[in-house]
Motif scaffolding. Structure first.
Motif, PDB file in Angstrom:
ATOM      1  N   ASP A  99       9.639 -25.493  -0.993  1.00  7.52           N
ATOM      2  CA  ASP A  99       7.998 -25.581  -0.934  1.00  7.52           C
ATOM      3  C   ASP A  99       6.464 -24.616  -2.078  1.00  7.52           C
ATOM      4  O   ASP A  99       5.557 -24.441  -1.800  1.00  7.52           O
ATOM      5  N   ASN A 100       7.236 -24.775  -3.006  1.00  4.27           N
ATOM      6  CA  ASN A 100       6.447 -24.835  -4.238  1.00  4.27           C
ATOM      7  C   ASN A 100       5.982 -23.121  -3.547  1.00  4.27           C
ATOM      8  O   ASN A 100       4.908 -22.920  -4.490  1.00  4.27           O
ATOM      9  N   ARG A 101       6.849 -22.107  -3.230  1.00  7.87           N
ATOM     10  CA  ARG A 101       6.608 -21.012  -3.198  1.00  7.87           C
ATOM     11  C   ARG A 101       7.973 -19.691  -3.869  1.00  7.87           C
ATOM     12  O   ARG A 101       7.066 -18.609  -3.954  1.00  7.87           O
ATOM     13  N   TRP A 102       9.017 -20.147  -3.536  1.00  7.83           N
ATOM     14  CA  TRP A 102      10.114 -19.035  -4.791  1.00  7.83           C
ATOM     15  C   TRP A 102      10.588 -20.032  -5.183  1.00  7.83           C
ATOM     16  O   TRP A 102      11.223 -20.968  -5.028  1.00  7.83           O
ATOM     17  N   ILE A 103      11.883 -19.284  -5.754  1.00  8.69           N
ATOM     18  CA  ILE A 103      12.754 -19.631  -6.774  1.00  8.69           C
ATOM     19  C   ILE A 103      13.449 -18.883  -6.862  1.00  8.69           C
ATOM     20  O   ILE A 103      13.527 -17.905  -6.275  1.00  8.69           O
ATOM     21  N   GLY A 104      15.483 -19.053  -6.062  1.00  6.65           N
ATOM     22  CA  GLY A 104      16.304 -18.586  -6.229  1.00  6.65           C
ATOM     23  C   GLY A 104      17.289 -18.557  -7.734  1.00  6.65           C
ATOM     24  O   GLY A 104      17.638 -19.426  -7.985  1.00  6.65           O
ATOM     25  N   PHE A 105      17.710 -17.528  -7.849  1.00  7.42           N
ATOM     26  CA  PHE A 105      18.652 -17.152  -8.866  1.00  7.42           C
ATOM     27  C   PHE A 105      20.076 -16.148  -8.920  1.00  7.42           C
ATOM     28  O   PHE A 105      19.864 -15.589  -7.275  1.00  7.42           O
ATOM     29  N   ILE A 106      20.295 -16.508  -9.040  1.00 15.79           N
ATOM     30  CA  ILE A 106      21.475 -15.522  -9.763  1.00 15.79           C
ATOM     31  C   ILE A 106      22.135 -14.396 -10.885  1.00 15.79           C
ATOM     32  O   ILE A 106      20.946 -15.086 -12.016  1.00 15.79           O
ATOM     33  N   ASP A 107      21.886 -13.435 -10.683  1.00 15.04           N
ATOM     34  CA  ASP A 107      21.735 -12.203 -11.965  1.00 15.04           C
ATOM     35  C   ASP A 107      23.527 -12.661 -12.782  1.00 15.04           C
ATOM     36  O   ASP A 107      24.267 -13.571 -12.297  1.00 15.04           O
ATOM     37  N   PRO A 108      23.261 -12.107 -13.621  1.00 14.34           N
ATOM     38  CA  PRO A 108      24.677 -12.000 -14.845  1.00 14.34           C
ATOM     39  C   PRO A 108      26.252 -11.562 -13.884  1.00 14.34           C
ATOM     40  O   PRO A 108      26.786 -12.036 -14.329  1.00 14.34           O
ATOM     41  N   ASP A 109      26.221 -10.559 -12.859  1.00 16.24           N
ATOM     42  CA  ASP A 109      26.715 -10.400 -11.846  1.00 16.24           C
ATOM     43  C   ASP A 109      27.500 -11.597 -10.395  1.00 16.24           C
ATOM     44  O   ASP A 109      28.032 -11.582 -10.098  1.00 16.24           O
ATOM     45  N   GLY A 110      26.230 -12.390 -10.605  1.00 13.19           N
ATOM     46  CA  GLY A 110      26.122 -13.397  -9.342  1.00 13.19           C
ATOM     47  C   GLY A 110      25.750 -13.213  -8.253  1.00 13.19           C
ATOM     48  O   GLY A 110      25.488 -13.646  -6.959  1.00 13.19           O
ATOM     49  N   ASN A 111      24.776 -12.080  -8.305  1.00 16.24           N
ATOM     50  CA  ASN A 111      24.106 -11.427  -7.345  1.00 16.24           C
ATOM     51  C   ASN A 111      22.528 -12.427  -6.603  1.00 16.24           C
ATOM     52  O   ASN A 111      21.784 -12.383  -7.738  1.00 16.24           O
ATOM     53  N   GLU A 112      22.284 -12.449  -5.577  1.00 16.86           N
ATOM     54  CA  GLU A 112      21.353 -13.805  -5.772  1.00 16.86           C
ATOM     55  C   GLU A 112      20.126 -12.654  -5.618  1.00 16.86           C
ATOM     56  O   GLU A 112      19.822 -11.668  -5.294  1.00 16.86           O
ATOM     57  N   PHE A 113      19.094 -13.365  -6.321  1.00 16.30           N
ATOM     58  CA  PHE A 113      17.704 -12.714  -5.593  1.00 16.30           C
ATOM     59  C   PHE A 113      16.715 -13.746  -5.315  1.00 16.30           C
ATOM     60  O   PHE A 113      16.980 -15.153  -6.571  1.00 16.30           O
ATOM     61  N   ASP A 114      15.555 -13.373  -5.073  1.00 16.98           N
ATOM     62  CA  ASP A 114      14.220 -14.448  -5.204  1.00 16.98           C
ATOM     63  C   ASP A 114      12.800 -14.333  -5.827  1.00 16.98           C
ATOM     64  O   ASP A 114      13.333 -12.738  -6.365  1.00 16.98           O
ATOM     65  N   LEU A 115      12.114 -15.633  -6.669  1.00 13.64           N
ATOM     66  CA  LEU A 115      10.898 -14.575  -7.710  1.00 13.64           C
ATOM     67  C   LEU A 115       9.858 -15.573  -6.310  1.00 13.64           C
ATOM     68  O   LEU A 115      10.015 -16.902  -6.905  1.00 13.64           O
ATOM     69  N   VAL A 116       9.432 -15.144  -5.476  1.00 11.03           N
ATOM     70  CA  VAL A 116       8.352 -15.385  -4.926  1.00 11.03           C
ATOM     71  C   VAL A 116       6.776 -15.545  -5.548  1.00 11.03           C
ATOM     72  O   VAL A 116       6.699 -14.526  -6.438  1.00 11.03           O
ATOM     73  N   ALA A 117       5.751 -16.703  -5.564  1.00  8.75           N
ATOM     74  CA  ALA A 117       4.645 -16.924  -5.827  1.00  8.75           C
ATOM     75  C   ALA A 117       3.443 -16.074  -5.777  1.00  8.75           C
ATOM     76  O   ALA A 117       4.125 -16.016  -4.090  1.00  8.75           O
ATOM     77  N   SER A 118       2.735 -14.897  -6.427  1.00 11.77           N
ATOM     78  CA  SER A 118       1.442 -14.671  -5.534  1.00 11.77           C
ATOM     79  C   SER A 118       0.434 -14.940  -5.274  1.00 11.77           C
ATOM     80  O   SER A 118       0.091 -16.213  -5.662  1.00 11.77           O
TER      81      SER A 118
END
Length: 118
Positions: A99-118
């Motif tokens: 819904d154009n609110r966040w992007i899912g990522f993994i770091d170089p070791d495969g740990n997931e994290f999200d980037l959220v639009a403010s």
């Protein structure tokens, strides 16, 4: 008796390398003496308060979804997503799928994290 959060710890294949990724991501610095076995990012770095981050080498690779992850927030999500990718993150869920609110990522070791639009 009281209790408080000391740090957030990451298991890693190479502690110094993963600490450097997160330090650059969060505009912070890695403490001196970082090695492949152990590294840390101070709680207060360059006037930016935060939690102490610890990185510990473990023998096994990540095999399942992590149970805790960071949610990062940015005003320019597209530009920040590009910067994170340049640092070594991999996008796994695009903005359009969320819904154009966040992007899912993994770091170089495969740990997931999200980037959220403010």
């Amino acid at each position: 008796m009281s209790i408080s959060l000391l740090a957030i710890s990451f298991d890693a294949r190479d502690a110094a390398r993963l600490a450097q990724f997160w330090a650059q991501t969060l505009h912070r610095t890695v403490n001196d003496g970082a090695t492949e076995d152990f590294a840390s990012i101070p709680a207060d770095s360059g006037g930016q308060p935060g939690f102490l981050l610890l990185f510990h080498k473990v023998p096994e690779d990540k095999t399942v979804k992590n149970r805790v992850h960071f949610d990062l927030q940015a005003t320019d999500v597209v530009a920040e997503a590009e910067r994170l990718t340049d640092l070594g993150a991999k996008q796994i869920r695009p903005l359009a799928d969320n819904d154009n609110r966040w992007i899912g990522f993994i770091d170089p070791d495969g740990n997931e994290f999200d980037l959220v639009a403010s």
